[in-house]
Design a protein around this motif. Structure first.
Motif, PDB file in Angstrom:
ATOM      1  N   ALA A   3      15.229   6.596  -7.820  1.00 29.65           N
ATOM      2  CA  ALA A   3      15.868   6.866  -6.531  1.00 29.65           C
ATOM      3  C   ALA A   3      14.822   7.162  -5.460  1.00 29.65           C
ATOM      4  N   GLN A   4      13.778   7.909  -5.827  1.00 25.48           N
ATOM      5  CA  GLN A   4      12.707   8.203  -4.873  1.00 25.48           C
ATOM      6  C   GLN A   4      11.973   6.917  -4.486  1.00 25.48           C
ATOM      7  N   GLN A   5      11.693   6.059  -5.448  1.00 24.07           N
ATOM      8  CA  GLN A   5      11.012   4.796  -5.154  1.00 24.07           C
ATOM      9  C   GLN A   5      11.878   3.893  -4.270  1.00 24.07           C
ATOM     10  N   GLU A   6      13.170   3.848  -4.546  1.00 23.85           N
ATOM     11  CA  GLU A   6      14.069   3.032  -3.733  1.00 23.85           C
ATOM     12  C   GLU A   6      14.157   3.579  -2.310  1.00 23.85           C
ATOM     13  N   ALA A   7      14.182   4.907  -2.163  1.00 22.99           N
ATOM     14  CA  ALA A   7      14.187   5.510  -0.825  1.00 22.99           C
ATOM     15  C   ALA A   7      12.918   5.127  -0.081  1.00 22.99           C
ATOM     16  N   ALA A   8      11.794   5.106  -0.766  1.00 21.74           N
ATOM     17  CA  ALA A   8      10.533   4.704  -0.142  1.00 21.74           C
ATOM     18  C   ALA A   8      10.584   3.251   0.302  1.00 21.74           C
ATOM     19  N   ARG A   9      11.151   2.400  -0.525  1.00 19.49           N
ATOM     20  CA  ARG A   9      11.261   0.985  -0.157  1.00 19.49           C
ATOM     21  C   ARG A   9      12.174   0.788   1.038  1.00 19.49           C
ATOM     22  N   LEU A  10      13.309   1.482   1.039  1.00 21.60           N
ATOM     23  CA  LEU A  10      14.279   1.318   2.119  1.00 21.60           C
ATOM     24  C   LEU A  10      13.766   1.841   3.453  1.00 21.60           C
ATOM     25  N   THR A  11      12.929   2.852   3.420  1.00 21.01           N
ATOM     26  CA  THR A  11      12.412   3.426   4.668  1.00 21.01           C
ATOM     27  C   THR A  11      11.104   2.794   5.092  1.00 21.01           C
ATOM     28  N   GLY A  12      10.480   2.018   4.222  1.00 19.27           N
ATOM     29  CA  GLY A  12       9.192   1.428   4.550  1.00 19.27           C
ATOM     30  C   GLY A  12       8.056   2.416   4.389  1.00 19.27           C
ATOM     31  N   ASN A  13       8.314   3.540   3.739  1.00 20.65           N
ATOM     32  CA  ASN A  13       7.344   4.609   3.586  1.00 20.65           C
ATOM     33  C   ASN A  13       6.708   4.543   2.203  1.00 20.65           C
ATOM     34  N   TYR A  14       5.968   3.507   1.944  1.00 21.90           N
ATOM     35  CA  TYR A  14       5.313   3.392   0.655  1.00 21.90           C
ATOM     36  C   TYR A  14       3.956   2.738   0.850  1.00 21.90           C
ATOM     37  N   LYS A  15       3.079   2.940  -0.083  1.00 22.29           N
ATOM     38  CA  LYS A  15       1.729   2.384   0.020  1.00 22.29           C
ATOM     39  C   LYS A  15       1.776   0.887  -0.201  1.00 22.29           C
ATOM     40  N   ARG A  16       0.950   0.189   0.533  1.00 22.36           N
ATOM     41  CA  ARG A  16       0.951  -1.265   0.477  1.00 22.36           C
ATOM     42  C   ARG A  16      -0.196  -1.823  -0.357  1.00 22.36           C
ATOM     43  N   GLY A  17      -1.061  -0.950  -0.880  1.00 20.03           N
ATOM     44  CA  GLY A  17      -2.116  -1.400  -1.767  1.00 20.03           C
ATOM     45  C   GLY A  17      -3.466  -1.591  -1.115  1.00 20.03           C
ATOM     46  N   ASN A  18      -3.538  -1.541   0.213  1.00 18.39           N
ATOM     47  CA  ASN A  18      -4.810  -1.795   0.868  1.00 18.39           C
ATOM     48  C   ASN A  18      -5.485  -0.513   1.364  1.00 18.39           C
ATOM     49  N   GLU A  19      -4.946   0.646   1.049  1.00 20.80           N
ATOM     50  CA  GLU A  19      -5.506   1.894   1.560  1.00 20.80           C
ATOM     51  C   GLU A  19      -6.917   2.143   1.044  1.00 20.80           C
ATOM     52  N   ARG A  20      -7.159   1.842  -0.200  1.00 20.62           N
ATOM     53  CA  ARG A  20      -8.479   2.088  -0.778  1.00 20.62           C
ATOM     54  C   ARG A  20      -9.522   1.202  -0.098  1.00 20.62           C
ATOM     55  N   LEU A  21      -9.188  -0.046   0.186  1.00 18.56           N
ATOM     56  CA  LEU A  21     -10.118  -0.955   0.841  1.00 18.56           C
ATOM     57  C   LEU A  21     -10.384  -0.529   2.279  1.00 18.56           C
TER      58      LEU A  21
END
Length: 74
Positions: free
Chosen positions: A48-66
């Motif tokens: 549910a937390q992951q789905e909330a992140a997806r629905l709000t657009g509030n999730y990491k996209r994978g490029n933060e480390r770079l």
């Protein structure tokens, strides 16, 4: 990592408000709200937390480390 800081509140009108760290992130209506509530009722808090992140657009996209190592961010 099941708690990402999302909470939600339903209203009599059928609206579902999702909050991130106490601030309103998005409002869902109709089928999206119903689908999310079904997932939340299943008891899997992490999903549910992951789905909330997806629905709000509030999730990491994978490029933060770079981006952290980029010269303009140094």
């Amino acid at each position: 990592m099941s708690d990402l800081g999302f909470t939600w509140r339903t209203h009599k009108s059928g609206e579902l408000q999702i909050f991130h760290r106490g601030k309103l992130a998005t409002t869902l209506r109709g089928a999206k709200a119903s689908d999310f509530l079904d997932l939340a009722a299943s008891g899997d808090t992490g999903a549910a937390q992951q789905e909330a992140a997806r629905l709000t657009g509030n999730y990491k996209r994978g490029n933060e480390r770079l981006a952290k190592g980029h010269p303009r961010n140094a």
